[in-house]
Write a protein that holds these residues in place. Structure first.
Motif, mmCIF file in Angstrom:
data_model
loop_
_atom_site.group_PDB
_atom_site.id
_atom_site.type_symbol
_atom_site.label_atom_id
_atom_site.label_comp_id
_atom_site.label_asym_id
_atom_site.label_seq_id
_atom_site.Cartn_x
_atom_site.Cartn_y
_atom_site.Cartn_z
ATOM 1 N N UNK A 175 0.465 -1.298 -0.021
ATOM 2 C CA UNK A 175 0.104 -0.025 -0.060
ATOM 3 C C UNK A 175 0.665 1.057 0.283
ATOM 4 N N UNK A 176 1.773 1.164 1.029
ATOM 5 C CA UNK A 176 2.850 2.335 1.220
ATOM 6 C C UNK A 176 3.193 2.586 -0.885
ATOM 7 N N UNK A 177 3.998 0.916 -1.203
ATOM 8 C CA UNK A 177 4.618 1.686 -2.602
ATOM 9 C C UNK A 177 3.993 1.948 -2.998
ATOM 10 N N UNK A 178 2.061 1.928 -3.340
ATOM 11 C CA UNK A 178 1.441 2.202 -4.343
ATOM 12 C C UNK A 178 1.137 3.836 -4.157
ATOM 13 N N UNK A 179 1.814 4.267 -2.909
ATOM 14 C CA UNK A 179 1.108 6.216 -3.120
ATOM 15 C C UNK A 179 2.711 6.398 -2.579
ATOM 16 N N UNK A 180 3.175 6.019 -3.096
ATOM 17 C CA UNK A 180 5.349 6.048 -3.576
ATOM 18 C C UNK A 180 5.719 7.081 -1.974
ATOM 19 N N UNK A 181 5.199 5.954 -1.677
ATOM 20 C CA UNK A 181 6.214 5.980 0.277
ATOM 21 C C UNK A 181 7.489 5.357 -0.365
ATOM 22 N N UNK A 182 7.206 4.497 -0.784
ATOM 23 C CA UNK A 182 8.601 3.486 -0.716
ATOM 24 C C UNK A 182 9.933 4.031 -1.463
ATOM 25 N N UNK A 183 11.481 4.068 -0.707
ATOM 26 C CA UNK A 183 12.370 3.903 -2.068
ATOM 27 C C UNK A 183 12.999 2.620 -1.873
ATOM 28 N N UNK A 184 13.453 1.627 -0.402
ATOM 29 C CA UNK A 184 13.642 0.249 -0.509
ATOM 30 C C UNK A 184 13.660 -0.378 0.494
ATOM 31 N N UNK A 185 13.746 -1.359 0.241
ATOM 32 C CA UNK A 185 13.274 -2.230 1.428
ATOM 33 C C UNK A 185 13.659 -3.351 1.673
ATOM 34 N N UNK A 186 14.880 -3.535 2.986
ATOM 35 C CA UNK A 186 15.177 -4.801 3.059
ATOM 36 C C UNK A 186 14.642 -6.063 3.790
ATOM 37 N N UNK A 187 15.059 -7.068 3.075
ATOM 38 C CA UNK A 187 15.207 -8.540 2.907
ATOM 39 C C UNK A 187 15.610 -8.923 4.137
ATOM 40 N N UNK A 188 15.761 -9.404 5.724
ATOM 41 C CA UNK A 188 16.736 -10.669 5.746
ATOM 42 C C UNK A 188 16.634 -11.510 5.691
ATOM 43 N N UNK A 189 17.400 -11.992 5.679
ATOM 44 C CA UNK A 189 17.254 -13.740 4.482
ATOM 45 C C UNK A 189 16.432 -14.418 5.386
ATOM 46 N N UNK A 190 16.344 -14.358 7.149
ATOM 47 C CA UNK A 190 15.863 -14.887 8.555
ATOM 48 C C UNK A 190 15.464 -16.578 7.775
#
Length: 341
Positions: A172-187
């Protein structure tokens, strides 16, 4: 994007153990095999486990429909017990089974209840998607333009009925233009962040960077993380919550670096029957998940292994809780009781 499909007389599950290399759907007509699929993480994520279990109850009823009422009820009780034993931590499993038990009783308690059971399972599925979308809307309001978000494990569309909890906020935030990057922990140890979260984000065209779990502290220290959103498998009534192992460590790091830390969950994941996180049962999984990777031994034979699937994060480390009823801020116990008690 989804991982669960009801096909009228069978259940199709996206085999998440094969992602991201293969997208394989398996059909199930036997509730026992669905229970095994839950244990083996073919389907995983608290909401998705609950939905799959609800449909498995329907499969059990269809298998038993030629039995007399007494035999049918005994068989249904056995099915519910086996499904409940599949994984102990995710409360959505027990919540869904309780709803299906009530639907069975309301439908007459015998084979005549099958249509009511199917309707209830489908309702659980629909409601989860609806809750996810509301969660996404509320969570996205927290995300400033150009945010760099860290997430841990996978709380996406394939961990739910669709859309996702923590990744629902990201979507939802990306659709609104709010996300520059998502860092994914490998987990570690099963790499749900690397295999599943990174796969979902790339499919949706959301900017993503994969990191090892041990890199999060360094990125926070460099000012590269603005906020953390992750999922939840069970929340106690004071706001303590269980999530994938490593979550507690991320919470401590975020608190030290002054970074907002949110858990994201539907109300079906809140267990108001337990006062705090000490009462959450933590699943211990097969040592081979730690000593082997992709079938290759990576540790000495005979080494002792500790492999809890989850840890419990104290509510004092939370900035907020994102739910379908809005964002909850401290005092969490009072607010949870107000909204969900």
């Amino acid at each position: 994007m989804n991982a669960i499909r009801w096909q009228g007389d069978s259940l199709a599950l996206l085999d998440q153990t094969k992602l991201p290399v293969e997208e394989v759907w398996e059909d199930y007509t036997d509730y026992r095999k669905v229970a095994d699929a839950i244990r083996r993480l073919v389907v995983r994520g608290a909401p998705a486990i609950g939905i799959a279990a609800a449909y498995a109850v329907c499969l059990a009823a269809m298998e038993l429909q030629c039995q007399d009422t007494a035999q049918f009820r005994a068989g249904m009780a056995r099915a519910a017990k086996e499904l409940a034993a599949s994984r102990p931590t995710a409360v959505n499993l027990f919540w869904a089974l309780d709803r299906m038990t009530l639907a069975l009783s309301a439908g007459g308690g015998g084979p005549e209840a099958i249509p009511a059971l199917v309707r209830e399972a489908e309702a659980i599925h629909r409601e989860d998607i609806s809750m996810n979308r509301k969660i996404g809307k509320y969570g996205a309001e927290l995300v400033p333009e150009g945010a760099r978000i860290l997430t841990h494990c996978n709380a996406g569309a394939i961990a739910t009925g669709g859309f996702g909890t923590a990744l629902g906020v990201v979507r939802a935030a990306h659709a609104a233009g709010g996300v520059e990057m998502v860092y994914c922990d490998e987990t570690r140890p099963l790499l749900q962040g690397a295999r599943l979260t990174a796969w979902e984000l790339m499919r949706d065209g959301i900017p993503a960077t994969l990191i090892t779990d041990s890199m999060a502290a360094s990125l926070m220290a460099q000012g590269k993380i603005d906020m953390v959103f992750l999922g939840c498998d069970r929340m106690a009534r004071n706001g303590d919550f269980a999530n994938k192992i490593g979550t507690y460590g991320v919470a401590v790091l975020a608190a030290y670096h002054g970074i907002p830390f949110y858990t994201v969950l539907p109300s079906s994941t809140i267990d108001m029957s337990i006062p705090d996180g000490k009462h959450i049962v933590i699943e211990e999984r097969d040592p081979a998940e730690v000593t082997h990777f992709a079938g290759v031994q990576t540790a000495p034979e005979g080494i002792r292994v500790c492999n809890p699937a989850f840890d419990v994060t104290p509510h004092k480390l939370l900035t907020g809780i994102v739910t379908e009823k809005g964002v909850i801020h401290p005092p969490f116990g009072e607010r949870l009781l107000e909204l969900f008690g």
